[in-house]
Write an enzyme that holds these catalytic residues in place. Structure first.
Site, PDB file in Angstrom:
ATOM      1  N   ASP A 142     -27.753  40.250  26.317  1.00  0.00           N
ATOM      2  CA  ASP A 142     -28.810  41.248  26.504  1.00  0.00           C
ATOM      3  C   ASP A 142     -28.236  42.342  27.382  1.00  0.00           C
ATOM      4  O   ASP A 142     -27.603  42.051  28.405  1.00  0.00           O
ATOM      5  CB  ASP A 142     -30.056  40.638  27.161  1.00  0.00           C
ATOM      6  CG  ASP A 142     -31.273  41.528  26.995  1.00  0.00           C
ATOM      7  OD1 ASP A 142     -32.148  41.209  26.165  1.00  0.00           O
ATOM      8  OD2 ASP A 142     -31.338  42.583  27.685  1.00  0.00           O
ATOM      9  N   ALA A 183     -31.354  38.869  23.828  1.00  0.00           N
ATOM     10  CA  ALA A 183     -31.889  37.523  24.056  1.00  0.00           C
ATOM     11  C   ALA A 183     -32.902  37.387  25.187  1.00  0.00           C
ATOM     12  O   ALA A 183     -33.671  36.423  25.209  1.00  0.00           O
ATOM     13  CB  ALA A 183     -30.729  36.572  24.312  1.00  0.00           C
ATOM     14  N   ALA A 184     -32.900  38.302  26.137  1.00  0.00           N
ATOM     15  CA  ALA A 184     -33.720  38.091  27.336  1.00  0.00           C
ATOM     16  C   ALA A 184     -35.198  38.397  27.057  1.00  0.00           C
ATOM     17  O   ALA A 184     -35.482  39.277  26.253  1.00  0.00           O
ATOM     18  CB  ALA A 184     -33.212  38.984  28.456  1.00  0.00           C
ATOM     19  N   ASP A 215     -33.251  40.389  17.671  1.00  0.00           N
ATOM     20  CA  ASP A 215     -34.659  40.520  18.084  1.00  0.00           C
ATOM     21  C   ASP A 215     -34.762  41.793  18.929  1.00  0.00           C
ATOM     22  O   ASP A 215     -34.696  41.741  20.155  1.00  0.00           O
ATOM     23  CB  ASP A 215     -35.040  39.269  18.900  1.00  0.00           C
ATOM     24  CG  ASP A 215     -36.522  39.201  19.204  1.00  0.00           C
ATOM     25  OD1 ASP A 215     -37.331  39.619  18.367  1.00  0.00           O
ATOM     26  OD2 ASP A 215     -36.876  38.732  20.305  1.00  0.00           O
ATOM     27  N   GLY A 222     -35.536  35.063  26.921  1.00  0.00           N
ATOM     28  CA  GLY A 222     -34.926  33.819  26.472  1.00  0.00           C
ATOM     29  C   GLY A 222     -35.813  32.842  25.714  1.00  0.00           C
ATOM     30  O   GLY A 222     -35.377  31.728  25.447  1.00  0.00           O
ATOM     31  N   CYS A 243     -41.689  42.986  17.406  1.00  0.00           N
ATOM     32  CA  CYS A 243     -43.109  42.674  17.587  1.00  0.00           C
ATOM     33  C   CYS A 243     -43.909  43.963  17.451  1.00  0.00           C
ATOM     34  O   CYS A 243     -44.728  44.299  18.296  1.00  0.00           O
ATOM     35  CB  CYS A 243     -43.372  41.920  18.882  1.00  0.00           C
ATOM     36  SG  CYS A 243     -42.585  42.603  20.315  1.00  0.00           S
ATOM     37  N   ARG A 271     -32.640  41.477  33.217  1.00  0.00           N
ATOM     38  CA  ARG A 271     -33.268  40.544  32.259  1.00  0.00           C
ATOM     39  C   ARG A 271     -32.328  39.388  31.923  1.00  0.00           C
ATOM     40  O   ARG A 271     -32.774  38.274  31.672  1.00  0.00           O
ATOM     41  CB  ARG A 271     -33.706  41.303  30.994  1.00  0.00           C
ATOM     42  CG  ARG A 271     -34.976  42.139  31.237  1.00  0.00           C
ATOM     43  CD  ARG A 271     -35.316  43.024  30.064  1.00  0.00           C
ATOM     44  NE  ARG A 271     -35.756  42.324  28.887  1.00  0.00           N
ATOM     45  CZ  ARG A 271     -37.013  42.036  28.580  1.00  0.00           C
ATOM     46  NH1 ARG A 271     -37.980  42.404  29.402  1.00  0.00           N
ATOM     47  NH2 ARG A 271     -37.316  41.408  27.467  1.00  0.00           N
TER      48      ARG A 271
HETATM   49  C1  LIG Z   1     -37.852  41.959  22.226  1.00  0.00           C
HETATM   50  S1  LIG Z   1     -36.837  41.781  23.610  1.00  0.00           S
HETATM   51  C2  LIG Z   1     -36.002  40.288  23.287  1.00  0.00           C
HETATM   52  C3  LIG Z   1     -36.851  39.072  23.513  1.00  0.00           C
HETATM   53  C4  LIG Z   1     -36.043  37.789  23.443  1.00  0.00           C
HETATM   54  N1  LIG Z   1     -35.339  37.648  22.189  1.00  0.00           N
HETATM   55  C5  LIG Z   1     -36.911  36.569  23.667  1.00  0.00           C
HETATM   56  O1  LIG Z   1     -37.268  35.900  22.714  1.00  0.00           O
HETATM   57  O2  LIG Z   1     -37.223  36.301  24.834  1.00  0.00           O
HETATM   58  C6  LIG Z   1     -35.615  42.972  23.316  1.00  0.00           C
HETATM   59  C7  LIG Z   1     -34.454  42.895  24.285  1.00  0.00           C
HETATM   60  O3  LIG Z   1     -33.451  43.802  23.837  1.00  0.00           O
HETATM   61  C8  LIG Z   1     -32.715  44.202  24.959  1.00  0.00           C
HETATM   62  N2  LIG Z   1     -31.921  45.368  24.557  1.00  0.00           N
HETATM   63  C9  LIG Z   1     -32.295  46.663  24.476  1.00  0.00           C
HETATM   64  N3  LIG Z   1     -31.269  47.424  24.066  1.00  0.00           N
HETATM   65  C10 LIG Z   1     -30.216  46.584  23.876  1.00  0.00           C
HETATM   66  C11 LIG Z   1     -28.866  46.773  23.471  1.00  0.00           C
HETATM   67  N4  LIG Z   1     -28.399  47.987  23.175  1.00  0.00           N
HETATM   68  N5  LIG Z   1     -28.069  45.691  23.409  1.00  0.00           N
HETATM   69  C12 LIG Z   1     -28.536  44.449  23.705  1.00  0.00           C
HETATM   70  N6  LIG Z   1     -29.798  44.223  24.110  1.00  0.00           N
HETATM   71  C13 LIG Z   1     -30.631  45.276  24.181  1.00  0.00           C
HETATM   72  C14 LIG Z   1     -33.782  44.456  26.002  1.00  0.00           C
HETATM   73  O4  LIG Z   1     -33.232  44.398  27.300  1.00  0.00           O
HETATM   74  C15 LIG Z   1     -34.759  43.321  25.721  1.00  0.00           C
HETATM   75  O5  LIG Z   1     -34.547  42.251  26.587  1.00  0.00           O
END
Ligand SMILES: C[S@@+](CC[C@H](N)C(=O)[O-])C[C@H]1O[C@@H](n2cnc3c(N)ncnc32)[C@H](O)[C@@H]1O
Length: 396
Positions: free
Chosen positions: A223, A201-202, A274, A204, A329, A228
């Protein structure tokens, strides 16, 4: 404090002295020490040229230009703010592209492609549902939440939004994000009383968009990155009144999302997955923290594996009849369609979960005035087992 200021002063002095020394060796040494021969942004471009020219064929040159152009923002309006932000932004020439969506339109065949992300919604069948082999396309059009509003300047206008100002309750009026980031939240089709999981989610942006629906009964925000997640908490505090951020409404965690299936199964009506990806546009623009830097090669290669594990975890967490939105993305087929395809297969073979892929073409058609979308893409390994999905490409 005084020491800190002195140190800063001294540092500045050293910098000044350096800039006065003749350029010769010193400049060369410094350059060699701090700048890699091939910066990550160049490595990213090389990689995309090699892979996307094959994947996208004659569309690649124009997609490439779009990726290298300035990103265009949307302002996600904050319903919790008390300021009349929409009228103000409309006066400046912006329009709410969601309110403008062509909800009557029927999909037509001509579609062109532009940029970044692949977003794929998947539906979980009832546990006693028939086995779907090959995976079937489920043609449904999500009802657009009337409460999510995102404004953009007209096409071709790259005016920047001013930073949002706090209202009398210190809540900010809008959140700036790539306008296409709102699309997965709309396509997730959140309905009144739903329990929703936002697995990665981060910082956010999409969490905020989901909260704007004002339909969610319980939102679980996760997240794995602690720093983050801290940013995400700050975002929520700046946009959502305290009384909404209670334990009854929202849970914020920093678990490894790939293990979510061990924690909670069959619990959510909707899940947004995401995932981390090669963030194509960012990788072409910023050398800092770039996934194409040599030190992150292993991490980059493991991405599809992590994405698959996250999607499977989201699928397990969702209850029968629920919907899962997978979004990235990146343009990469390996990180988009291949991941969804493998997840559908593994969910069926290993967990006995049957899924259908939702056809996003009618959905994308509603937004064709604002975005360019990929032409039809296919899910499935061979001609006889093809299922259509649509990928949404960010940007204008
Ligand atoms: C594309 S970003 C998300 C952006 C967010 N959904 C937004 O709209 O602001 C991907 C996120 O996945 C997190 N991430 C990476 N590996 C992960 C895991 N194993 N479990 C949960 N989160 C993870 C990263 O820290 C990162 O913040």
């Amino acid at each position: 404090m005084a020491l800190l200021m002195d140190t800063r002063f001294l540092l500045r002095k050293v910098k000044d002295l350096r800039s006065l020394t003749p350029k010769r060796n010193r400049v060369k040494e410094k350059w060699a020490a701090t700048h890699p021969k091939y910066p990550p942004t160049s490595l990213a471009l090389q990689h995309f040229d090699a892979t996307y020219s094959v994947q996208l064929g004659k569309m690649w040159p124009s997609v490439r230009v779009a990726l290298l152009s300035e990103r265009k923002y949307g302002a996600l309006l904050n319903n919790f703010s008390h300021d009349a932000v929409l009228a103000d932004l409309q006066e400046k020439g912006c329009r709410d592209f969601i309110n403008d969506a062509d909800t009557e339109a029927q999909p037509c065949l001509e579609q062109v492609s532009e940029e970044e992300s692949g977003d794929v919604p998947v539906k979980k069948s009832d546990s006693d549902g028939q086995q779907l082999s090959p995976p079937q396309l489920s043609p449904n059009i999500p009802q657009l939440s009337p409460n999510i509003k995102c404004v953009v300047f007209p096409r071709g206008d790259i005016t920047r939004f001013k930073p949002a100002r706090p209202d009398t309750y210190r809540l900010l009026g809008y959140y700036l994000l790539d306008a296409a980031s709102v699309l997965p939240c709309l396509a997730l089709n959140v309905q009144e009383g739903h329990n929703v999981l936002d697995l990665c989610a981060a910082p956010g942006g999409k969490t905020l968009a989901l909260l704007q629906t004002q339909a969610i009964r319980f939102l679980c925000v996760n997240d794995t990155s602690v720093s983050r997640t801290l940013r995400l908490r700050k975002v929520l505090q700046s946009y959502v009144p305290k009384e909404f951020l209670t334990d009854e409404n929202i849970r914020i965690t920093s678990f490894d999302g790939t293990r979510w299936g061990d924690i909670e199964r069959n619990s959510f009506d909707r899940a947004l997955v995401d995932v981390p990806c090669t963030t194509d546009r960012h990788s072409l623009m910023e050398d800092d923290n770039n996934i194409f830097s040599k030190t992150r090669t292993g991490e980059r290669r493991r991405l599809p594996q992590v994405q698959l594990a996250l999607l499977l975890a989201g699928i397990e967490a969702t209850c029968p009849g629920g919907e899962i939105m997978y979004s990235t993305c990146t343009l990469s087929q390996i990180q988009n369609l291949s991941v969804v395809e493998q997840a559908i297969h593994l969910a069926r073979e290993k967990h006995g979960i049957h899924l259908e892929v939702v056809d996003l073409q009618p959905f994308t058609h509603m937004f064709r005035k604002t975005f360019h979308f990929a032409p039809d893409l296919h899910l499935g390994g061979n001609n006889s087992s093809r299922v259509k999905v649509s990928c949404i490409f960010c940007g204008h």
